[in-house]
Design an enzyme around this catalytic site. Structure first.
Site, PDB file in Angstrom:
ATOM      1  N   LYS A 142       0.828  -1.211   0.000  1.00  0.00           N
ATOM      2  CA  LYS A 142       0.000   0.000   0.000  1.00  0.00           C
ATOM      3  C   LYS A 142       0.861   1.259   0.000  1.00  0.00           C
ATOM      4  CE  LYS A 142      -2.184  -1.188   3.824  1.00  0.00           C
ATOM      5  NZ  LYS A 142      -1.651  -2.533   4.148  1.00  0.00           N
TER       6      LYS A 142
ATOM      7  N   ARG B 173      -9.345   0.234   9.210  1.00  0.00           N
ATOM      8  CA  ARG B 173      -8.939  -1.144   9.456  1.00  0.00           C
ATOM      9  C   ARG B 173      -9.958  -1.902  10.289  1.00  0.00           C
ATOM     10  NH1 ARG B 173      -2.886  -0.142   9.013  1.00  0.00           N
ATOM     11  NH2 ARG B 173      -1.990  -2.199   8.860  1.00  0.00           N
TER      12      ARG B 173
ATOM     13  N   ARG C 296      11.748  -6.765   4.692  1.00  0.00           N
ATOM     14  CA  ARG C 296      11.665  -5.331   4.995  1.00  0.00           C
ATOM     15  C   ARG C 296      12.221  -5.051   6.389  1.00  0.00           C
ATOM     16  NH1 ARG C 296       5.793  -2.480   4.778  1.00  0.00           N
ATOM     17  NH2 ARG C 296       5.584  -3.118   6.938  1.00  0.00           N
TER      18      ARG C 296
ATOM     19  N   ARG D 141      11.678  -1.405  11.800  1.00  0.00           N
ATOM     20  CA  ARG D 141      10.389  -1.529  12.492  1.00  0.00           C
ATOM     21  C   ARG D 141      10.360  -2.794  13.335  1.00  0.00           C
ATOM     22  NH1 ARG D 141       5.456  -0.497   8.438  1.00  0.00           N
ATOM     23  NH2 ARG D 141       4.508  -1.724  10.107  1.00  0.00           N
TER      24      ARG D 141
ATOM     25  N   ARG E  72      -0.259  -9.814  13.340  1.00  0.00           N
ATOM     26  CA  ARG E  72      -0.875  -8.765  12.518  1.00  0.00           C
ATOM     27  C   ARG E  72      -1.845  -9.370  11.499  1.00  0.00           C
ATOM     28  NH1 ARG E  72       4.600  -6.301  11.086  1.00  0.00           N
ATOM     29  NH2 ARG E  72       3.613  -5.041   9.477  1.00  0.00           N
TER      30      ARG E  72
HETATM   31  P1  ADP Z   1       1.384  -2.705   7.834  1.00  0.00           P
HETATM   32  O1  ADP Z   1       0.225  -2.482   6.911  1.00  0.00           O
HETATM   33  O2  ADP Z   1       2.608  -3.136   7.088  1.00  0.00           O
HETATM   34  O3  ADP Z   1       1.060  -3.569   9.012  1.00  0.00           O
HETATM   35  P2  ADP Z   1       1.201   0.023   8.890  1.00  0.00           P
HETATM   36  O4  ADP Z   1       2.352   0.933   8.893  1.00  0.00           O
HETATM   37  O5  ADP Z   1       0.035   0.378   8.055  1.00  0.00           O
HETATM   38  O6  ADP Z   1       1.826  -1.357   8.468  1.00  0.00           O
HETATM   39  O7  ADP Z   1       0.663  -0.204  10.393  1.00  0.00           O
HETATM   40  C1  ADP Z   1       1.536  -0.577  11.439  1.00  0.00           C
HETATM   41  C2  ADP Z   1       0.768  -0.672  12.769  1.00  0.00           C
HETATM   42  O8  ADP Z   1       0.161   0.605  13.082  1.00  0.00           O
HETATM   43  C3  ADP Z   1      -0.399  -1.648  12.817  1.00  0.00           C
HETATM   44  O9  ADP Z   1       0.021  -2.974  13.082  1.00  0.00           O
HETATM   45  C4  ADP Z   1      -1.232  -1.051  13.954  1.00  0.00           C
HETATM   46  O10 ADP Z   1      -0.689  -1.354  15.225  1.00  0.00           O
HETATM   47  C5  ADP Z   1      -1.091   0.451  13.750  1.00  0.00           C
HETATM   48  N1  ADP Z   1      -2.165   0.971  12.895  1.00  0.00           N
HETATM   49  C6  ADP Z   1      -2.012   1.556  11.673  1.00  0.00           C
HETATM   50  N2  ADP Z   1      -3.201   1.915  11.162  1.00  0.00           N
HETATM   51  C7  ADP Z   1      -4.137   1.550  12.075  1.00  0.00           C
HETATM   52  C8  ADP Z   1      -5.559   1.628  12.133  1.00  0.00           C
HETATM   53  N3  ADP Z   1      -6.275   2.170  11.133  1.00  0.00           N
HETATM   54  N4  ADP Z   1      -6.193   1.162  13.240  1.00  0.00           N
HETATM   55  C9  ADP Z   1      -5.503   0.638  14.250  1.00  0.00           C
HETATM   56  N5  ADP Z   1      -4.167   0.507  14.255  1.00  0.00           N
HETATM   57  C10 ADP Z   1      -3.481   0.955  13.189  1.00  0.00           C
END
Ligand code: ADP
Length: 191
Positions: free
Chosen positions: A14, A89, A128, A134, A146
């Site tokens: 994404k 999400r 990654r 991270r 996740r």
């Molecule tokens: P990825 O899609 O690779 O898991 P992101 O950078 O989008 O990585 O998200 C990393 C973390 O940030 C998630 O595992 C969660 O803990 C938090 N997070 C991001 N967006 C949301 C959301 N919309 N609602 C709740 N937690 C979120």
């Protein structure tokens, strides 16, 4: 105004695709993960509250996330449109987004899902993790958690947007450019 939700599992690409699409379509990119990481790095109150959830590979609670997203949108109200990456999400977040956009006279134009197989994605994330720094990318158990969060809380959103006839799927496997082209075909068909 064109508002796109980029949808997909962790590691589906994404963020990578958003970087191309935002320039091509002149959209404001909001990555909730990036905003959380920025707040953690700068040790803000929001960052302190989000950190434990993120480090565990859990979703951050809706109340915190929705407020943060609204604040980000408010910073860019003059934009031609938004590219939401990592939000919504949960169904609750999607409902909140609809209500918030409607209050501005806007709406979600389309949700585009990047499809890819779990095992391919787990490997991508572990790769990654070697360079991203991270913590949630460096441990296979956290990555798997996740995916559980995704399957349990995020996957139902596909039906939420299908019911609204706003859901599009794109194959996320291929070169970055190929995937950008597939996404562009969908976006171009929206006008
Ligand atoms: P990825 O899609 O690779 O898991 P992101 O950078 O989008 O990585 O998200 C990393 C973390 O940030 C998630 O595992 C969660 O803990 C938090 N997070 C991001 N967006 C949301 C959301 N919309 N609602 C709740 N937690 C979120």
């Amino acid at each position: 105004m064109i508002n796109i939700v980029l949808f997909g599992k962790p590691g589906a690409g994404k963020g990578t695709q958003a970087d191309f699409l935002k320039g091509k379509y002149n959209l404001t990119h909001i990555s909730t993960g990036d905003v959380f990481r920025y707040n953690i790095k700068n040790e803000t109150e929001l960052g302190k509250q989000a950190k434990a959830f993120m480090d565990a590979g859990d979703l951050v609670p809706d109340s915190l996330t929705i407020k943060m997203l609204q604040d980000e949108v408010e910073k860019h109200t003059g934009t031609a449109g938004f590219l939401f990456d990592g939000f919504p999400r949960t169904v609750h977040q999607a409902e909140a987004l609809d209500a918030f956009l409607i209050s501005k006279g806007w709406e979600v134009t389309a949700t585009i899902a990047l499809e890819a197989d779990d095992e391919v994605l787990v490997q991508r994330l572990l790769e990654r993790g070697k360079t991203s720094g991270r913590p949630d990318d460096q441990d296979e158990a956290l990555i798997r958690n996740r995916y559980q969060e995704y399957n349990h809380k995020t996957a139902p959103l596909a039906d939420f947007y299908k019911n609204q006839k706003k859901f599009y799927e794109v194959d996320g496997i291929g070169s970055i450019q190929e995937v950008t082209e597939r996404l562009s075909l969908v976006i171009d068909s929206l006008n």
